[in-house]
Design a protein around this motif. Sequence first.
Motif, PDB file in Angstrom:
ATOM      1  N   PHE A  40      54.246  42.978  37.779  1.00  0.00           N
ATOM      2  CA  PHE A  40      53.596  42.657  39.055  1.00  0.00           C
ATOM      3  C   PHE A  40      54.576  41.954  39.997  1.00  0.00           C
ATOM      4  O   PHE A  40      54.189  41.449  41.050  1.00  0.00           O
ATOM      5  CB  PHE A  40      52.373  41.754  38.813  1.00  0.00           C
TER       6      PHE A  40
ATOM      7  N   ILE B 103      42.637  46.187  39.716  1.00  0.00           N
ATOM      8  CA  ILE B 103      43.951  45.768  39.219  1.00  0.00           C
ATOM      9  C   ILE B 103      44.939  46.823  39.696  1.00  0.00           C
ATOM     10  O   ILE B 103      44.710  48.017  39.494  1.00  0.00           O
ATOM     11  CB  ILE B 103      43.995  45.687  37.675  1.00  0.00           C
ATOM     12  N   ASP B 104      45.989  46.406  40.395  1.00  0.00           N
ATOM     13  CA  ASP B 104      47.051  47.334  40.752  1.00  0.00           C
ATOM     14  C   ASP B 104      48.397  46.618  40.626  1.00  0.00           C
ATOM     15  O   ASP B 104      48.452  45.539  40.035  1.00  0.00           O
ATOM     16  CB  ASP B 104      46.826  47.946  42.155  1.00  0.00           C
TER      17      ASP B 104
ATOM     18  N   ARG C   2      35.316  48.121  37.539  1.00  0.00           N
ATOM     19  CA  ARG C   2      35.578  46.755  37.082  1.00  0.00           C
ATOM     20  C   ARG C   2      34.698  45.816  37.906  1.00  0.00           C
ATOM     21  O   ARG C   2      34.653  45.935  39.131  1.00  0.00           O
ATOM     22  CB  ARG C   2      37.044  46.395  37.284  1.00  0.00           C
TER      23      ARG C   2
ATOM     24  N   GLU D  94      36.812  35.980  24.684  1.00  0.00           N
ATOM     25  CA  GLU D  94      36.318  37.363  24.658  1.00  0.00           C
ATOM     26  C   GLU D  94      34.825  37.398  24.547  1.00  0.00           C
ATOM     27  O   GLU D  94      34.197  36.462  24.066  1.00  0.00           O
ATOM     28  CB  GLU D  94      36.938  38.108  23.493  1.00  0.00           C
TER      29      GLU D  94
ATOM     30  N   GLU E  10      55.208  41.580  30.765  1.00  0.00           N
ATOM     31  CA  GLU E  10      53.946  42.047  31.349  1.00  0.00           C
ATOM     32  C   GLU E  10      53.828  41.562  32.808  1.00  0.00           C
ATOM     33  O   GLU E  10      53.451  42.323  33.703  1.00  0.00           O
ATOM     34  CB  GLU E  10      52.811  41.459  30.504  1.00  0.00           C
TER      35      GLU E  10
ATOM     36  N   GLY F 209      35.955  41.337  28.129  1.00  0.00           N
ATOM     37  CA  GLY F 209      36.317  42.213  27.017  1.00  0.00           C
ATOM     38  C   GLY F 209      37.800  42.529  27.057  1.00  0.00           C
ATOM     39  O   GLY F 209      38.508  42.132  27.987  1.00  0.00           O
ATOM     40  N   PRO F 210      38.293  43.275  26.059  1.00  0.00           N
ATOM     41  CA  PRO F 210      39.705  43.627  26.015  1.00  0.00           C
ATOM     42  C   PRO F 210      40.092  44.468  27.242  1.00  0.00           C
ATOM     43  O   PRO F 210      39.322  45.319  27.679  1.00  0.00           O
ATOM     44  CB  PRO F 210      39.832  44.488  24.750  1.00  0.00           C
ATOM     45  N   GLY F 211      41.240  44.172  27.797  1.00  0.00           N
ATOM     46  CA  GLY F 211      41.761  44.972  28.909  1.00  0.00           C
ATOM     47  C   GLY F 211      41.077  44.752  30.241  1.00  0.00           C
ATOM     48  O   GLY F 211      41.264  45.519  31.190  1.00  0.00           O
ATOM     49  N   THR F 212      40.265  43.710  30.354  1.00  0.00           N
ATOM     50  CA  THR F 212      39.588  43.485  31.641  1.00  0.00           C
ATOM     51  C   THR F 212      40.487  42.759  32.651  1.00  0.00           C
ATOM     52  O   THR F 212      40.142  42.656  33.824  1.00  0.00           O
ATOM     53  CB  THR F 212      38.276  42.676  31.460  1.00  0.00           C
ATOM     54  N   GLY F 213      41.628  42.259  32.200  1.00  0.00           N
ATOM     55  CA  GLY F 213      42.566  41.625  33.135  1.00  0.00           C
ATOM     56  C   GLY F 213      42.578  40.108  33.079  1.00  0.00           C
ATOM     57  O   GLY F 213      43.050  39.447  34.006  1.00  0.00           O
ATOM     58  N   LYS F 214      42.121  39.560  31.969  1.00  0.00           N
ATOM     59  CA  LYS F 214      42.077  38.092  31.849  1.00  0.00           C
ATOM     60  C   LYS F 214      43.475  37.480  31.935  1.00  0.00           C
ATOM     61  O   LYS F 214      43.696  36.505  32.653  1.00  0.00           O
ATOM     62  CB  LYS F 214      41.436  37.674  30.504  1.00  0.00           C
ATOM     63  N   THR F 215      44.415  38.081  31.200  1.00  0.00           N
ATOM     64  CA  THR F 215      45.772  37.517  31.187  1.00  0.00           C
ATOM     65  C   THR F 215      46.433  37.670  32.559  1.00  0.00           C
ATOM     66  O   THR F 215      47.126  36.770  33.026  1.00  0.00           O
ATOM     67  CB  THR F 215      46.613  38.192  30.075  1.00  0.00           C
ATOM     68  N   ILE F 216      46.171  38.794  33.208  1.00  0.00           N
ATOM     69  CA  ILE F 216      46.743  39.001  34.550  1.00  0.00           C
ATOM     70  C   ILE F 216      46.175  37.959  35.515  1.00  0.00           C
ATOM     71  O   ILE F 216      46.906  37.343  36.295  1.00  0.00           O
ATOM     72  CB  ILE F 216      46.437  40.429  35.072  1.00  0.00           C
TER      73      ILE F 216
HETATM   74  N1  LIG Z   1      49.905  48.141  37.570  1.00  0.00           N
HETATM   75  C1  LIG Z   1      48.663  48.266  37.124  1.00  0.00           C
HETATM   76  N2  LIG Z   1      47.775  49.015  37.785  1.00  0.00           N
HETATM   77  C2  LIG Z   1      46.511  49.147  37.347  1.00  0.00           C
HETATM   78  N3  LIG Z   1      46.030  48.590  36.239  1.00  0.00           N
HETATM   79  C3  LIG Z   1      46.864  47.859  35.520  1.00  0.00           C
HETATM   80  C4  LIG Z   1      48.228  47.639  35.916  1.00  0.00           C
HETATM   81  N4  LIG Z   1      48.805  46.845  35.012  1.00  0.00           N
HETATM   82  C5  LIG Z   1      47.869  46.574  34.080  1.00  0.00           C
HETATM   83  N5  LIG Z   1      46.706  47.173  34.387  1.00  0.00           N
HETATM   84  C6  LIG Z   1      45.459  47.097  33.622  1.00  0.00           C
HETATM   85  O1  LIG Z   1      45.249  45.744  33.266  1.00  0.00           O
HETATM   86  C7  LIG Z   1      44.563  45.679  32.026  1.00  0.00           C
HETATM   87  C8  LIG Z   1      45.252  44.710  31.101  1.00  0.00           C
HETATM   88  O2  LIG Z   1      45.170  43.441  31.666  1.00  0.00           O
HETATM   89  P1  LIG Z   1      45.231  42.156  30.753  1.00  0.00           P
HETATM   90  O3  LIG Z   1      46.280  42.274  29.737  1.00  0.00           O
HETATM   91  O4  LIG Z   1      45.271  41.004  31.672  1.00  0.00           O
HETATM   92  O5  LIG Z   1      43.808  42.231  30.063  1.00  0.00           O
HETATM   93  P2  LIG Z   1      43.176  41.212  29.033  1.00  0.00           P
HETATM   94  O6  LIG Z   1      41.779  41.043  29.448  1.00  0.00           O
HETATM   95  O7  LIG Z   1      44.033  40.013  28.941  1.00  0.00           O
HETATM   96  O8  LIG Z   1      43.249  42.057  27.697  1.00  0.00           O
HETATM   97  P3  LIG Z   1      43.338  41.569  26.170  1.00  0.00           P
HETATM   98  O9  LIG Z   1      41.964  41.285  25.764  1.00  0.00           O
HETATM   99  O10 LIG Z   1      43.901  42.747  25.491  1.00  0.00           O
HETATM  100  O11 LIG Z   1      44.221  40.374  26.127  1.00  0.00           O
HETATM  101  C9  LIG Z   1      44.553  47.072  31.445  1.00  0.00           C
HETATM  102  O12 LIG Z   1      43.234  47.569  31.582  1.00  0.00           O
HETATM  103  C10 LIG Z   1      45.504  47.842  32.316  1.00  0.00           C
HETATM  104  O13 LIG Z   1      45.073  49.145  32.507  1.00  0.00           O
END
Ligand SMILES: Nc1ncnc2c1ncn2[C@@H]1O[C@H](COP(=O)(O)OP(=O)(O)OP(=O)(O)O)[C@@H](O)[C@H]1O
Length: 264
Positions: free
Chosen positions: A74, A247-248, A226, A192, A70, A31-38
């Motif tokens: 990190f 995620i940190d 998570r 997604e 972004e 889902g959105p914000g789960t950290g896929k891009t990270i």
């Molecule tokens: N330094 C950090 N410490 C903790 N959490 C973080 C940090 N940086 C980013 N996040 C968390 O990482 C998440 C965003 O990660 P990312 O962009 O990879 O998600 P995504 O799954 O790709 O989202 P989208 O669907 O919007 O593309 C957010 O929930 C944000 O709170």
Amino acid sequence: MPRKIATGINGLDQLVGGGFPEGRVILVIGGPGTGKTIMCGQFLYKGIYEHEESGVFVSLDESKDHFYSEMQGFGWDFRKAEEEGKFAFIDATRMSRVAMLREKLDKEGRSLHARLRGKQLPIDELIKDLQVKIHHTKIDRHAPGARAKRVVVDTLASLIYRIPDPVERRTAVVDLIESLADLGVTSLVTTELEYLGLERNAVEEEFLVHGVIMMQTLFSGGTTTRAIQVEKMREAKVNPNLVPYSIDQNGIQVFPNMPLFGEK
Ligand SMILES: Nc1ncnc2c1ncn2[C@@H]1O[C@H](COP(=O)(O)OP(=O)(O)OP(=O)(O)O)[C@@H](O)[C@H]1O
Ligand SMILES: [Mg+2]
């Protein structure tokens, strides 16, 4: 059995049975914000600087500047990696914009044919561009035959959920995934989740890929956790449990031996 390559994410190698299978396509669903891009950025960055494998990032939803800033959060300096020739970014957001335009026109019932001449989804073009970038992206500029080993496509959702016609949508997905598999690189493709629940229906893409990893945010007793799960990984002995990840400022870390919600 394909060779296993380090995922670059602490704890994930253990979950997927020793690493990602080399040369295969892995789908990361979340889902959105789960950290896929990270996760994808970490896979590429650690690939370059810890495992001597250069990489290419294909973005279907965000600009290069946005991605770089972004990732800088990190400490991952993709600009430098690009300058060193070890990394390439392909901005394919135009494809998603074309898909979006088509969706809009379709909803309005307007004739697609007349308005979209010359605006077909250029998946072939993207693959050609990717091939060129793969051949020019290398850890050692002087090594003959060296090329990128890792590719990310982020995110398929931007593209496919905007193609209303199911046949066209399926063709686009199959084309993209099969082309990636033919490129001889290990790829992560994100998408997604449309619906999440116990009886989640598998998305079409899941059948086409070698492996599927699911990332989700669970809500329980006022707290959020998570959680990550390997849903499928052909030819590998995986840990199939739903386990926590964090995620940190160092990126993503998976805890393969920790129970969810702290149960004993
Ligand atoms: N330094 C950090 N410490 C903790 N959490 C973080 C940090 N940086 C980013 N996040 C968390 O990482 C998440 C965003 O990660 P990312 O962009 O990879 O998600 P995504 O799954 O790709 O989202 P989208 O669907 O919007 O593309 C957010 O929930 C944000 O709170
Ligand atoms: Mg993202």
